[in-house]
Scaffold this active site. Sequence first.
Site, PDB file in Angstrom:
ATOM      1  N   ASP A   1     -10.727   1.622  -3.720  1.00 47.93           N
ATOM      2  CA  ASP A   1     -11.329   1.261  -2.434  1.00 47.93           C
ATOM      3  C   ASP A   1     -12.850   1.259  -2.526  1.00 47.93           C
ATOM      4  OD1 ASP A   1      -9.070   0.803  -1.019  1.00 47.93           O
ATOM      5  OD2 ASP A   1      -9.052   2.709   0.055  1.00 47.93           O
TER       6      ASP A   1
ATOM      7  N   ASP B   1       0.829  -1.207   0.000  1.00 47.64           N
ATOM      8  CA  ASP B   1       0.000   0.000   0.000  1.00 47.64           C
ATOM      9  C   ASP B   1       0.869   1.266   0.000  1.00 47.64           C
ATOM     10  OD1 ASP B   1      -2.342   1.453   0.122  1.00 47.64           O
ATOM     11  OD2 ASP B   1      -3.181   0.334   1.795  1.00 47.64           O
TER      12      ASP B   1
HETATM   13  C1  DGJ Z   1      -5.942   1.689   1.777  1.00 51.40           C
HETATM   14  C2  DGJ Z   1      -6.277   0.538   0.905  1.00 51.40           C
HETATM   15  O1  DGJ Z   1      -6.713   0.976  -0.351  1.00 51.40           O
HETATM   16  C3  DGJ Z   1      -7.314  -0.331   1.592  1.00 51.40           C
HETATM   17  O2  DGJ Z   1      -7.690  -1.370   0.742  1.00 51.40           O
HETATM   18  C4  DGJ Z   1      -6.735  -0.851   2.874  1.00 51.40           C
HETATM   19  O3  DGJ Z   1      -5.664  -1.710   2.611  1.00 51.40           O
HETATM   20  C5  DGJ Z   1      -6.305   0.306   3.737  1.00 51.40           C
HETATM   21  N1  DGJ Z   1      -5.428   1.201   3.042  1.00 51.40           N
HETATM   22  C6  DGJ Z   1      -5.619  -0.182   4.969  1.00 51.40           C
HETATM   23  O4  DGJ Z   1      -5.131   0.838   5.724  1.00 51.40           O
END
Ligand code: DGJ
Length: 718
Positions: free
Chosen positions: A516, A450
């Site tokens: 997301d 991430d």
């Molecule tokens: C942002 C990501 O896009 C999510 O899927 C998740 O992994 C969160 N971070 C976790 O903090």
Amino acid sequence: MTTPSVQIPAHAHLQAGGTSVVLDLQSADQPIIVHWGEALGPIGDDELAGIARAARPQRVSGGLDETARLTVLPQESGGWLTTPGLEGDRDGADFSSRLALTTATLSSTDAEFVLSDAAAGLEVQVSLTLGVSGLLHQRLRLVNRGDAPYRVGALSAGFPVPPTATELLTTTGHHLRERAPQRHAFTVGGHVRESRRGRPGADATLVFVAGTAGFGFERGLVHGVHLAWSGDHRLIAERTPTGDAVLRAGELLRAGEIVLAPGEEYETPDAVGSWGDGLDAFAARFHEELRARPTHPSRPRPVTVNTWEAVYFRHDLETLRRLADRAARVGVERFVLDDGWFQGRRDDTAGLGDWWVDAEVWPSGLSPLIDHVRGLGMEFGLWVEPEMVNPDSELARRHPDWLLRARDDLPPSGRQQQVLDLSHPDAYAYIAGRLHALLDEYPIAYLKWDHNRDLVEPGSGPHGRPRGHENVRALYRLLDELGERHPGLEIESCASGGARVDLGILQRTHRIWTSDCLDPVERLDIQRYTGLVVPPELMGAHLTSPVVHSTGRTVSLAFSALTALFGHLGIEWDLTAEDDETLDAIAQWVALYRTHRGLIATGRRVHADLADAALDLRGVVARGGGEALYVHTQVRTSTAHPPATITLPGLDAGRRYRISITVPVGAGGYLGQSPLAWESEPIVLSGRTAATVGLRPPVLLPHAAALIHAIAVDSPAG
Ligand code: DGJ
């Protein structure tokens, strides 16, 4: 066969993957791309000469005595008075170069040119390569041959587009809504899209496309460019008053970011051009080339469960074991433990940087969970965010000098975090060491990598130099190193969802986290436009819980599943709260994906250009055209009731297909009051008829979808 040339030929013709690039090597100081597009076949020197002559502009009133040409690296010294290919200086001197062709190395698919300006002490190597599917790759390498430092301002690759390209398409967006399309007229002047976020960003344009007015996915000549780079960039579409139109792509360099000492060089990221009749043909070139890479994931994409929306930071072994049980029951093959497992990480305010398993929450380490997951026959994956640091962490307390900053004060924070300077050798060694240790200790098959904030003032410290470029290079080095040391490891590129989607990162990772936002209504466009470059099997697409966390909308499982079908399927949902009936239904969708994932990962993605904007028809057609799978979605109510016919693109025109439709139970509802004529008994149509005459779709409630399956009933002609 490659022929290094002492004497430079008059022209060059590269051809591959249905694409020709014709270069005029004589009419100016530098090569000129006089054609990039449709393959011209085996044409002779006389015709190449004809193309080059036909392209020569006249002198005009009010202009220079020789009208400037759009060369591979246009420059002011050649009379080019719009965006130059190279900008830089030596403390003010050598601000304008006169780089001229000195050597050419040519093959049927590659051209390598050396341009030199001895007086300015500069050399640029330009390499053009046509890939298997006809993508045009351009890379430039600038060498400082002078005896004083040379500061690089900009170095970009140019892709000329035809005059018929009068409309531009780029994407924009934000967290939870990446790659929203925007179009406008390609008028005279420069149209700029850039990123200054240290990562491409959710608003970054994935491509800059120029095409004929109103171009669609099925039709309309389009040319476009993508920059394979995970940092700052500048893409420009420029139409000149002298009849040229060009797409330029290069890294965006901050002042003083690249200063070449004598003998040093700077290489640009790969700028990749595609073209086609319609955006599907444009995208297919990217997909085909990616799929031809030896590193492309070739085993069936494992259905994934990700714990994020199921538990967020509430890590508890028993709950996670139950989630794993449920996941295995519905057919999941990979279990990914998201954020929250490492030292001090109880919420998003602390812990980033301290990459040890949190002993309070996980007193026996991760093994009890991993063993359980693997015992159920699933792979285990783990979330990391290696480039980030919370000020509230041991790492930040011990090594404040490892954080990117341009002054004593830290830059504005984002998600309560700061950014590690991965180009700092000690910081790099620390992070690499922690990741290797985790991967050595646990059987981790997959990392979700991430990156949750934009970079602001990414400097090496007070009064230091910008480090954005070096950080991207260090990231690539680290990913490459992990790949070498841990064979078989797969990595997902995530950045607050889809804020780091590019071919630079995809060269080293195995899928991207698309967004997301799991809402299928939003996902329709997000996936459609991400797919302009990224093939479905590399695009994470998860089933959402019935009430979508990010939009609050209630959606049916069938709609969510049919929208996620053309991707790499996963589930992000607290399955421990669901009853047997729901789990059975999920299992059926997972089984459907597993049945078709081979087709999805190898077939050609298509989208119908429908007049009714309330409908969405997309599909995947098997290589060889023997089969196709389509999803028909009622995005909102149509003005026509029942809606008019839809068409099925991409089938082999000369073959006949048995076409059936399934409106899944629970898909949100069938609204028709009499049966659809071709629903109970499949219909047989030729590919040509299906794509032109079309057929009536079922009358569905908004946010319902149906699956259409076409299977060839005869063999390909010839
Ligand atoms: C942002 C990501 O896009 C999510 O899927 C998740 O992994 C969160 N971070 C976790 O903090």
